[in-house]
Design a protein around this motif. Structure first.
Motif, PDB file in Angstrom:
ATOM      1  N   GLY A  14       0.823  -1.210   0.000  1.00  0.00           N
ATOM      2  CA  GLY A  14       0.000   0.000   0.000  1.00  0.00           C
ATOM      3  C   GLY A  14       0.853   1.255   0.000  1.00  0.00           C
ATOM      4  N   GLY A  15       0.623   2.115  -0.964  1.00  0.00           N
ATOM      5  CA  GLY A  15       1.367   3.362  -1.041  1.00  0.00           C
ATOM      6  C   GLY A  15       2.624   3.278  -1.891  1.00  0.00           C
ATOM      7  N   THR A  16       2.922   2.113  -2.431  1.00  0.00           N
ATOM      8  CA  THR A  16       4.074   1.989  -3.304  1.00  0.00           C
ATOM      9  C   THR A  16       3.824   2.827  -4.558  1.00  0.00           C
ATOM     10  OG1 THR A  16       4.405  -0.274  -2.530  1.00  0.00           O
ATOM     11  CG2 THR A  16       5.506   0.335  -4.571  1.00  0.00           C
ATOM     12  N   PRO A  17       4.786   3.680  -4.947  1.00  0.00           N
ATOM     13  CA  PRO A  17       4.515   4.609  -6.050  1.00  0.00           C
ATOM     14  C   PRO A  17       4.237   3.942  -7.399  1.00  0.00           C
ATOM     15  CG  PRO A  17       6.766   4.882  -5.244  1.00  0.00           C
ATOM     16  CD  PRO A  17       6.092   3.872  -4.372  1.00  0.00           C
ATOM     17  N   GLN A  20       7.546  -0.772 -10.718  1.00  0.00           N
ATOM     18  CA  GLN A  20       9.006  -0.924 -10.726  1.00  0.00           C
ATOM     19  C   GLN A  20       9.588  -0.768  -9.313  1.00  0.00           C
ATOM     20  OE1 GLN A  20      10.863  -1.791 -13.493  1.00  0.00           O
ATOM     21  NE2 GLN A  20      12.524  -2.085 -12.033  1.00  0.00           N
ATOM     22  N   THR A  21       9.078   0.159  -8.535  1.00  0.00           N
ATOM     23  CA  THR A  21       9.552   0.363  -7.164  1.00  0.00           C
ATOM     24  C   THR A  21       9.264  -0.862  -6.312  1.00  0.00           C
ATOM     25  OG1 THR A  21       9.163   2.728  -7.357  1.00  0.00           O
ATOM     26  CG2 THR A  21       9.365   1.855  -5.131  1.00  0.00           C
ATOM     27  N   TRP A  22       8.086  -1.429  -6.489  1.00  0.00           N
ATOM     28  CA  TRP A  22       7.676  -2.634  -5.756  1.00  0.00           C
ATOM     29  C   TRP A  22       8.613  -3.792  -6.099  1.00  0.00           C
ATOM     30  CZ3 TRP A  22       5.832  -4.365  -1.684  1.00  0.00           C
ATOM     31  CH2 TRP A  22       5.012  -5.480  -1.563  1.00  0.00           C
ATOM     32  N   ARG A  23       8.916  -3.959  -7.375  1.00  0.00           N
ATOM     33  CA  ARG A  23       9.826  -5.011  -7.831  1.00  0.00           C
ATOM     34  C   ARG A  23      11.239  -4.757  -7.314  1.00  0.00           C
ATOM     35  NH1 ARG A  23      13.291  -5.865 -11.956  1.00  0.00           N
ATOM     36  NH2 ARG A  23      13.309  -7.907 -12.925  1.00  0.00           N
ATOM     37  N   PHE A  43      -5.811  -5.569   0.912  1.00  0.00           N
ATOM     38  CA  PHE A  43      -5.547  -4.189   0.550  1.00  0.00           C
ATOM     39  C   PHE A  43      -4.761  -3.491   1.639  1.00  0.00           C
ATOM     40  CE2 PHE A  43      -9.238  -5.248  -2.088  1.00  0.00           C
ATOM     41  CZ  PHE A  43      -8.642  -5.027  -3.307  1.00  0.00           C
ATOM     42  N   HIS A  44      -4.223  -2.337   1.314  1.00  0.00           N
ATOM     43  CA  HIS A  44      -3.363  -1.627   2.262  1.00  0.00           C
ATOM     44  C   HIS A  44      -4.089  -1.358   3.579  1.00  0.00           C
ATOM     45  CE1 HIS A  44      -5.329   2.296   1.742  1.00  0.00           C
ATOM     46  NE2 HIS A  44      -5.470   1.934   0.482  1.00  0.00           N
ATOM     47  N   GLN A  61      -9.493   8.839   3.830  1.00  0.00           N
ATOM     48  CA  GLN A  61      -8.496   7.827   3.486  1.00  0.00           C
ATOM     49  C   GLN A  61      -7.925   8.159   2.108  1.00  0.00           C
ATOM     50  OE1 GLN A  61      -7.434   4.971   5.364  1.00  0.00           O
ATOM     51  NE2 GLN A  61      -8.387   6.219   6.943  1.00  0.00           N
ATOM     52  N   PRO A  62      -6.617   8.483   2.032  1.00  0.00           N
ATOM     53  CA  PRO A  62      -6.032   8.846   0.745  1.00  0.00           C
ATOM     54  C   PRO A  62      -6.096   7.691  -0.263  1.00  0.00           C
ATOM     55  CG  PRO A  62      -4.376   8.907   2.504  1.00  0.00           C
ATOM     56  CD  PRO A  62      -5.661   8.487   3.110  1.00  0.00           C
ATOM     57  N   ASP A  63      -6.222   8.057  -1.506  1.00  0.00           N
ATOM     58  CA  ASP A  63      -6.220   7.080  -2.587  1.00  0.00           C
ATOM     59  C   ASP A  63      -4.761   6.798  -2.947  1.00  0.00           C
ATOM     60  OD1 ASP A  63      -7.076   5.403  -4.588  1.00  0.00           O
ATOM     61  OD2 ASP A  63      -7.418   7.017  -6.022  1.00  0.00           O
ATOM     62  N   VAL A  64      -4.291   5.591  -2.647  1.00  0.00           N
ATOM     63  CA  VAL A  64      -2.895   5.234  -2.906  1.00  0.00           C
ATOM     64  C   VAL A  64      -2.835   3.988  -3.782  1.00  0.00           C
ATOM     65  CG1 VAL A  64      -2.062   6.228  -0.741  1.00  0.00           C
ATOM     66  CG2 VAL A  64      -2.717   3.826  -0.809  1.00  0.00           C
ATOM     67  N   ASN A  65      -1.699   3.819  -4.454  1.00  0.00           N
ATOM     68  CA  ASN A  65      -1.487   2.580  -5.201  1.00  0.00           C
ATOM     69  C   ASN A  65      -1.475   1.418  -4.227  1.00  0.00           C
ATOM     70  OD1 ASN A  65      -1.222   3.743  -7.695  1.00  0.00           O
ATOM     71  ND2 ASN A  65       1.004   3.860  -7.611  1.00  0.00           N
TER      72      ASN A  65
END
Length: 89
Positions: A14-17, A20-23, A43-44, A61-65
């Protein structure tokens, strides 16, 4: 008999931009010597405020990836063979 200590990490998507960042986070953990990476299949976690009486859920609740389990498995399996476990529901 001596056994080597194995290290595992739990990563919260949750919140990963972006994908590619997650990987890259998984590859970075592997570079540090981590033996196993766990990700959750939910979910986050909600955004909370820490107060003296505990956690209070924020009204907005912010909308995040959030990369759910199938996207996570895809991201991690693209790192190479042997880097992707099963999905547990």
């Amino acid at each position: 008999m001596t056994r080597r200590v194995r290290i595992g990490v739990q990563m919260w998507p949750g919140g990963t931009p972006d994908y590619q960042t997650w990987r890259d986070a998984v590859l970075g953990a592997e570079d540090m010597g981590v033996d196993v990476v766990f990700g959750h299949d939910h979910f986050h976690k909600p955004f909370v405020e820490l107060t003296s009486e505990g956690q209070v859920l924020l009204a907005e609740q912010p909308d995040v990836n959030n990369f759910e389990s199938w996207t996570t498995l895809g991201a991690w399996s693209s790192c190479g063979p042997g880097r992707c476990g099963g999905f547990r529901s």
